[in-house]
Design a protein around this motif. Structure first.
Motif, PDB file in Angstrom:
ATOM      1  N   UNK A 165      -4.763  -2.079  -5.245  1.00 25.75           N
ATOM      2  CA  UNK A 165      -5.202  -1.354  -4.041  1.00 25.75           C
ATOM      3  C   UNK A 165      -6.442  -0.508  -4.314  1.00 25.75           C
ATOM      4  N   UNK A 176     -10.748  15.799   4.079  1.00 27.90           N
ATOM      5  CA  UNK A 176     -11.422  15.145   2.947  1.00 27.90           C
ATOM      6  C   UNK A 176     -11.200  15.893   1.638  1.00 27.90           C
ATOM      7  N   UNK A 189      -6.557  10.807 -13.364  1.00 27.42           N
ATOM      8  CA  UNK A 189      -7.961  10.402 -13.245  1.00 27.42           C
ATOM      9  C   UNK A 189      -8.895  11.603 -13.399  1.00 27.42           C
ATOM     10  N   UNK A 238     -13.481   9.357  -1.562  1.00 29.41           N
ATOM     11  CA  UNK A 238     -12.992  10.577  -0.909  1.00 29.41           C
ATOM     12  C   UNK A 238     -13.746  11.810  -1.415  1.00 29.41           C
ATOM     13  N   UNK A 277      -4.593  12.067  -0.053  1.00 29.03           N
ATOM     14  CA  UNK A 277      -5.304  10.820  -0.367  1.00 29.03           C
ATOM     15  C   UNK A 277      -5.812  10.241   0.945  1.00 29.03           C
ATOM     16  N   UNK A 278      -7.131  10.106   1.059  1.00 27.54           N
ATOM     17  CA  UNK A 278      -7.760   9.592   2.279  1.00 27.54           C
ATOM     18  C   UNK A 278      -8.233   8.169   2.019  1.00 27.54           C
ATOM     19  N   UNK A 297      -9.807   4.519   4.180  1.00 30.21           N
ATOM     20  CA  UNK A 297     -10.524   4.228   5.427  1.00 30.21           C
ATOM     21  C   UNK A 297      -9.888   3.113   6.253  1.00 30.21           C
ATOM     22  N   UNK A 330      -7.531   0.768   5.894  1.00 31.36           N
ATOM     23  CA  UNK A 330      -7.665  -0.500   5.169  1.00 31.36           C
ATOM     24  C   UNK A 330      -6.372  -0.948   4.510  1.00 31.36           C
ATOM     25  N   UNK A 364       0.827  -1.203   0.000  1.00 29.86           N
ATOM     26  CA  UNK A 364       0.000   0.000   0.000  1.00 29.86           C
ATOM     27  C   UNK A 364       0.865   1.258   0.000  1.00 29.86           C
ATOM     28  N   UNK A 387     -15.396   4.228   3.162  1.00 32.35           N
ATOM     29  CA  UNK A 387     -15.841   3.013   2.486  1.00 32.35           C
ATOM     30  C   UNK A 387     -14.745   1.949   2.603  1.00 32.35           C
ATOM     31  N   UNK A 397     -11.010   4.525  -4.018  1.00 24.09           N
ATOM     32  CA  UNK A 397     -10.624   5.321  -2.855  1.00 24.09           C
ATOM     33  C   UNK A 397     -10.797   6.808  -3.143  1.00 24.09           C
ATOM     34  N   UNK A 398     -10.348   7.242  -4.324  1.00 27.55           N
ATOM     35  CA  UNK A 398     -10.470   8.660  -4.674  1.00 27.55           C
ATOM     36  C   UNK A 398     -11.930   9.062  -4.894  1.00 27.55           C
ATOM     37  N   UNK A 434      -7.197   2.237  -5.990  1.00 29.53           N
ATOM     38  CA  UNK A 434      -7.072   3.668  -5.699  1.00 29.53           C
ATOM     39  C   UNK A 434      -8.189   4.491  -6.330  1.00 29.53           C
ATOM     40  N   UNK A 435      -8.707   4.029  -7.481  1.00 34.65           N
ATOM     41  CA  UNK A 435      -9.753   4.820  -8.120  1.00 34.65           C
ATOM     42  C   UNK A 435     -10.986   4.913  -7.220  1.00 34.65           C
TER      43      UNK A 435
END
Lengths: 317, 317
Positions: B110, A264, A116, B119, A270-271, A273, A275, A100, B125, B115-116, B112-113
């Protein structure tokens, strides 16, 4: 007799334990009743803080096992002063957390967030991104997770220094290990700062205004340890004021992170949870470790992962 | 006399070359005039296809250097049949592209998409994510970039097989190298498929419906080679039909990717604008390589990175 503190989900793989002992599954409200007469307590709901208020009911508890590496939620004064043996789940999360952290390092270096965002706007936005080879990382915390992080970052080409309780010249996993008294000096050399120390009286709030001020303005801060390692308001200020360039945060002083919290929506944060270590298969792996320890407990053998209750973690052998 | 094909930006570090030769900087429209009487051509604007239509004006050209690894834009039939020496910029991009591919692997594993996205919605989540250790990658293309990718993925714990023109049992960078005739068999074992072959008649469209059909439904496809390696409509269909689980695409049959293209908005696709190799410092590095080769050319010494015009790439020594 075994008490198990759990929330919605019970641990898997408990058939053998249930055949050998009376098992009482309890939530926070039911914990005092479950603890009365219990020899062991499995804290499956490891984010719960319900053990401390229920602890007075533990009239014959000999062993407490927690399904996490961090023990700060169960290491309250009465537990520390008691004779109750404490074991944790050290070892389960090392590899996943290391991956991670490397993912965060690459997400920053390759600027995936902007990629993205541009993609959502269907915008062809070419730009230059950073190499990670040769960059410097400082990993604060030299336990098994910190070491797994160091090995993986080094394998990917970074120079990795550790910060631990005591300095060490020769170390298998780090270029060098500096004493935490030299923390601020080390931080000034880091492109990536990784926080993975246990949360103890000695480490609480160690990442404060002075620590962020010691970092380079291009540095990124990655916290996969505990939220309490950080003075959150100081971190928000450092990010807003561009004292540091960004942060990837998997843990927080209050979890879940409150909806209104400024973290947030900071553009360079980058947040996630809590994990980073929770890979597909982590729950069976945690249960297996407990079941193994339970067998040892019944047989009177030494347990795995015995926590030094004064230090707050499993000491290195 | 040196002609330089460039768009908005000229190459840096050209002072020594300009002192030693007449240098004519030209855009696509000016290229025929610049080529008349030129001994060398530097294709700085490596995405341009302007060389082929201007090539008839090259009345004394002896050497063409391109500021990219792929030479498909300058390897048209008249160039292939000519005596013009062709050199490329192999070596500059290897490490950056390898890091980019590892970043994509970790971004998928991981998640990340998501996650973002969570966020942005300020949503806590929690979920389980994948390990990368022990996963299988197949790298199609065993040149220097493919090898750099293989070494970095292996360092991060993946099992990496190569696919090249010919099978090899013992290889320093791959667990094994399979012949491209066995491509479909190899693809069936891969968690991650990385396309990095040069675009030639033999490789054009190799990732088609049959290739995607040979992959696992959990596989992710990563293209850092050339868009023309892929039958794009087949890829879109494979992604929409969940024949494969996702794709990270840095190159496309048409670049920039048209705004209306369906790839932009597929949920399981990461689109980046042909930049995986373009690290901070890539332009000076490309210019340095050319300047070095220019000195060798003037001195009558063998050039670096001579492309085999029949194969379409620099053969391994």
């Amino acid at each position: 007799m075994l008490a198990v503190l759990c929330a919605d989900d019970r641990p898997p793989l408990m058939a053998a334990v249930e055949a050998a002992a009376e098992v009482r599954y309890a939530d926070a409200a039911g914990l005092p009743a479950a603890l009365r007469g219990a020899d062991c307590l499995l804290v499956w709901d490891f984010l719960s803080r319900a053990v401390e208020p229920a602890f007075a009911a533990a009239d014959r508890l000999g062993w407490l096992h927690i399904a996490s590496t961090g023990v700060d939620n169960v290491l309250f004064p009465a537990m520390r002063q008691s004779d109750v043996l404490l074991t944790n789940s050290s070892g389960i999360f090392d590899g996943a957390i290391a991956e991670y952290v490397l993912g965060c390092v690459l997400a920053f270096a390759k600027d995936f967030r902007t990629t993205l965002t541009a993609q959502r706007e269907k915008r062809w936005y070419h730009r230059e991104t950073e190499r990670i080879a040769g960059r410097r990382a400082v990993v604060v915390g030299t336990g098994p997770i910190g070491r797994a992080i160091a090995r993986l970052l080094a394998a990917a080409g970074l120079q990795v220094t550790g910060v631990g309780r005591t300095a060490r010249v020769a170390d298998p996993d780090f270029v060098a290990v500096q004493a935490s008294s030299d923390l601020h000096k080390c931080l000034g050399e880091a492109d990536f700062v990784v926080a993975v120390a246990p949360l103890t009286d000695a480490t609480a709030g160690m990442f404060d205004k002075a620590a962020f001020g010691a970092m380079k303005p291009t540095a990124r801060f990655i916290n996969v340890g505990r939220g309490g390692l950080v003075v959150t308001d100081d971190l928000v200020e450092a990010l807003q004021g561009k004292v540091i360039a960004g942060a990837a945060l998997d843990v927080f002083e209050i979890e879940p992170l409150p909806v209104r919290h400024p973290l947030w929506s900071l553009p360079n944060v980058l947040i996630s949870p809590h994990m980073s270590g929770d890979f597909v298969g982590w729950l069976p792996a945690l249960a297996e470790l407990f079941v193994d320890n339970f067998g040892k407990w019944q047989a009177g053998m030494p347990l795995r992962n015995v926590v030094d209750k004064q230090l707050g973690y499993v000491p290195a052998r």
